[in-house]
Design an enzyme around this catalytic site. Structure first.
Site, short mmCIF file in Angstrom:
data_model
loop_
_atom_site.label_atom_id
_atom_site.label_comp_id
_atom_site.label_asym_id
_atom_site.label_seq_id
_atom_site.Cartn_x
_atom_site.Cartn_y
_atom_site.Cartn_z
N SER A 1 -34.92 7.29 -3.32
CA SER A 1 -34.22 7.72 -4.51
C SER A 1 -33.75 9.25 -4.40
CB SER A 1 -35.32 7.38 -5.40
OG SER A 1 -34.89 7.35 -6.78
N GLY B 1 -38.00 -4.12 -6.76
CA GLY B 1 -37.54 -3.23 -7.58
C GLY B 1 -37.00 -1.94 -6.86
N HIS B 2 -37.52 -0.87 -7.28
CA HIS B 2 -36.94 0.49 -7.03
C HIS B 2 -37.98 1.09 -5.83
CE1 HIS B 2 -34.58 3.99 -7.32
NE2 HIS B 2 -35.51 4.98 -7.47
N TRP B 3 -39.08 0.42 -5.58
CA TRP B 3 -40.02 0.93 -4.59
C TRP B 3 -40.06 0.19 -3.35
CZ3 TRP B 3 -45.53 2.83 -6.46
CH2 TRP B 3 -45.68 4.26 -6.37
#
Ligand SMILES: O=C(O)/C=C/C(=O)/C=C/C=C(\O)C(=O)O
Length: 287
Positions: A114, A266-268
């Site tokens: 990220s 998801g984002h991880w």
């Protein structure tokens, strides 16, 4: 070195860096020994750190003979705090350059998550002679999404948590963060909340920075062609923080990039699909 042989505390180090206008104490974790080094750069959530983001990914690399450095960016964890008025991606890149000089590391592979991925691209553009291979997850450039309104729901929840750091807001954020929230334990929530509350100065400075400059992570799309490093892009199909079309933009712009998309993710990605992620990373770095 095996997983039982190291811990956050036993691998915790500090370095004073002076790089351009930056004069800071940085915290990092230093693990393993090897001719090649992998640096891991964490994301921008409150309470994030190299250890919090990558604790599932260190051991296979150390066991394969890599040295692993987890740098805590200025404004996170035990590193000095800072107000960022310009590009935070470039600020982190400058800090990393300072740390590598102190450690005497000429060239490193970088894994960025990220914000860490945005910072990796900034580093590759500023210091191309210092990079080996790049692995970017859920980031790499700021800029618009063709499909998802911005700020995304996840980024809004990060903002709410920075402004009001309660367990309720942490849970709201983390439940959107990963695809399957059943793996998020009370212990994980509590450790993360303790990290958040231990550095109110970081929270205040992040809010101040975002007010001074809401675009902390600039759009590098027009410069991606300058990066000649082999790059592995990894995305979660259900990423509700940095949408997958950012990954497609990176794939189109980076001359030597390949993209892997995990479903039910998801984002991880490095945490949600750690085993497969670790195998992919090792394969990418060693071939
Ligand atoms: O706004 C962006 O583009 C980047 C957002 C992030 O870097 C969010 C990351 C969150 C974490 O990795 C975390 O552990 O909280």
């Amino acid at each position: 070195m095996t997983a039982t042989a190291f811990s956050e505390a036993s691998t915790s180090r500090f370095a004073r860096i002076k790089e351009g206008d930056l004069d800071l104490q940085l915290h990092y974790n230093d693990l393993g020994e090897g001719a090649e080094t992998v640096v891991m750069l964490h994301g921008s959530g409150p309470g994030a750190s190299g250890w919090a983001n990558f604790n599932r990914n260190i051991e296979p690399l150390v066991n394969a003979g890599f040295r692993v450095i987890l740098m805590d960016c200025p404004g996170w964890s035990k590193s000095d705090t800072i107000v960022s008025e310009g590009s935070r991606s470039n600020l982190n890149a400058q800090a990393l350059k300072g740390l590598l000089d102190v450690l005497g590391l000429e060239r490193v592979h970088i894994i960025g998550n990220s914000m860490g991925a945005h910072s990796t691209v900034a580093f590759a553009l500023e210091y191309p002679e210092r990079i080996g291979k790049l692995i970017l997850m859920g980031g790499g450039t700021g800029g618009p999404s063709a499909f998802v309104p911005q700020p995304t729901e996840g980024i809004k929840l990060i903002g709410a948590l920075y402004r009001d750091p309660t367990i309720e807001n942490l849970k709201k954020m983390m439940n959107v963060f990963v695809f399957d929230a059943s793996g998020l334990t009370d212990e994980l929530f509590q450790t993360r909340l303790d990290n958040i509350l231990s550095r109110r100065d970081h929270l205040d400075n992040f809010v101040k920075s975002s007010t001074l400059n809401p675009k902390q992570f600039p759009d590098f799309s027009h410069r991606l062609h300058e990066i000649s490093a082999d790059t592995l892009l990894v995305w979660g199909r259900e990423d509700r923080f940095v949408p997958m079309d950012t990954g497609l933009r990176l794939l189109a712009g980076l001359p030597r990039a390949q993209l892997h998309v995990f479903n039910r993710c998801g984002h991880w990605a490095q945490w949600e699909h750690a085993e497969k992620f670790n195998r992919m990373v090792l394969d990418f770095l060693t071939h």
